[in-house]
Design a protein around this motif. Structure first.
Motif, mmCIF file in Angstrom:
data_model
loop_
_atom_site.group_PDB
_atom_site.id
_atom_site.type_symbol
_atom_site.label_atom_id
_atom_site.label_comp_id
_atom_site.label_asym_id
_atom_site.label_seq_id
_atom_site.Cartn_x
_atom_site.Cartn_y
_atom_site.Cartn_z
ATOM 1 N N VAL A 230 62.818 12.043 23.928
ATOM 2 C CA VAL A 230 62.643 13.306 23.195
ATOM 3 C C VAL A 230 61.168 13.456 22.808
ATOM 4 O O VAL A 230 60.535 12.517 22.370
ATOM 5 C CB VAL A 230 63.540 13.327 21.948
ATOM 6 N N GLY A 231 60.628 14.646 23.012
ATOM 7 C CA GLY A 231 59.239 14.933 22.696
ATOM 8 C C GLY A 231 58.290 14.719 23.855
ATOM 9 O O GLY A 231 57.162 15.172 23.823
ATOM 10 N N VAL B 206 55.710 13.161 32.750
ATOM 11 C CA VAL B 206 54.401 13.679 33.137
ATOM 12 C C VAL B 206 53.500 13.623 31.910
ATOM 13 O O VAL B 206 53.972 13.693 30.775
ATOM 14 C CB VAL B 206 54.464 15.125 33.686
ATOM 15 N N PRO B 207 52.193 13.473 32.090
ATOM 16 C CA PRO B 207 51.289 13.416 30.939
ATOM 17 C C PRO B 207 51.160 14.778 30.261
ATOM 18 O O PRO B 207 51.344 15.822 30.892
ATOM 19 C CB PRO B 207 49.965 12.987 31.560
ATOM 20 N N SER B 208 50.868 14.754 28.997
ATOM 21 C CA SER B 208 50.632 15.989 28.245
ATOM 22 C C SER B 208 49.184 16.397 28.448
ATOM 23 O O SER B 208 48.279 15.811 27.859
ATOM 24 C CB SER B 208 50.925 15.788 26.761
ATOM 25 N N THR C 49 59.518 20.187 28.100
ATOM 26 C CA THR C 49 59.489 19.239 26.996
ATOM 27 C C THR C 49 60.922 18.890 26.621
ATOM 28 O O THR C 49 61.733 19.781 26.358
ATOM 29 C CB THR C 49 58.767 19.847 25.776
ATOM 30 N N MET C 50 61.222 17.602 26.576
ATOM 31 C CA MET C 50 62.573 17.156 26.263
ATOM 32 C C MET C 50 62.833 17.340 24.772
ATOM 33 O O MET C 50 62.022 16.936 23.940
ATOM 34 C CB MET C 50 62.759 15.689 26.658
#
Length: 76
Positions: free
Chosen positions: A52-53, A66-68, A23-24
């Motif tokens: 970010v996020g 990439v998808p969460s 996670t950025m």
């Protein structure tokens, strides 16, 4: 040179290096970003293409978003 060794053929298809999803947490505006790994550790990585996020696919540098998705841990 073509090899008949199946293991060597298989290894040729796989890219070298560790692949990680992180996670950025920050874009450092100097060509690098800060990312948090699943274990909570924070790393600096080359690239700023992911916001970010968001989650990023990292292999020596940021490769893309990439998808969460839901994450499961199974003990065998």
């Amino acid at each position: 040179m073509t090899t008949t060794n199946i293991w060597q053929q298989f290894k040729a298809m796989i890219t070298e290096g560790a692949r990680v999803v992180a996670t950025m947490t920050a874009n450092n505006s100097n060509g690098t970003s800060q990312a948090e790994l699943r274990d909570g550790s924070v790393i600096n990585i080359k690239g700023e293409s992911v916001g970010v996020g968001q989650k990023a696919f990292i292999q020596e540098e940021i490769k893309g978003t990439v998808p969460s998705l839901a994450q499961y841990e199974v003990e065998v």
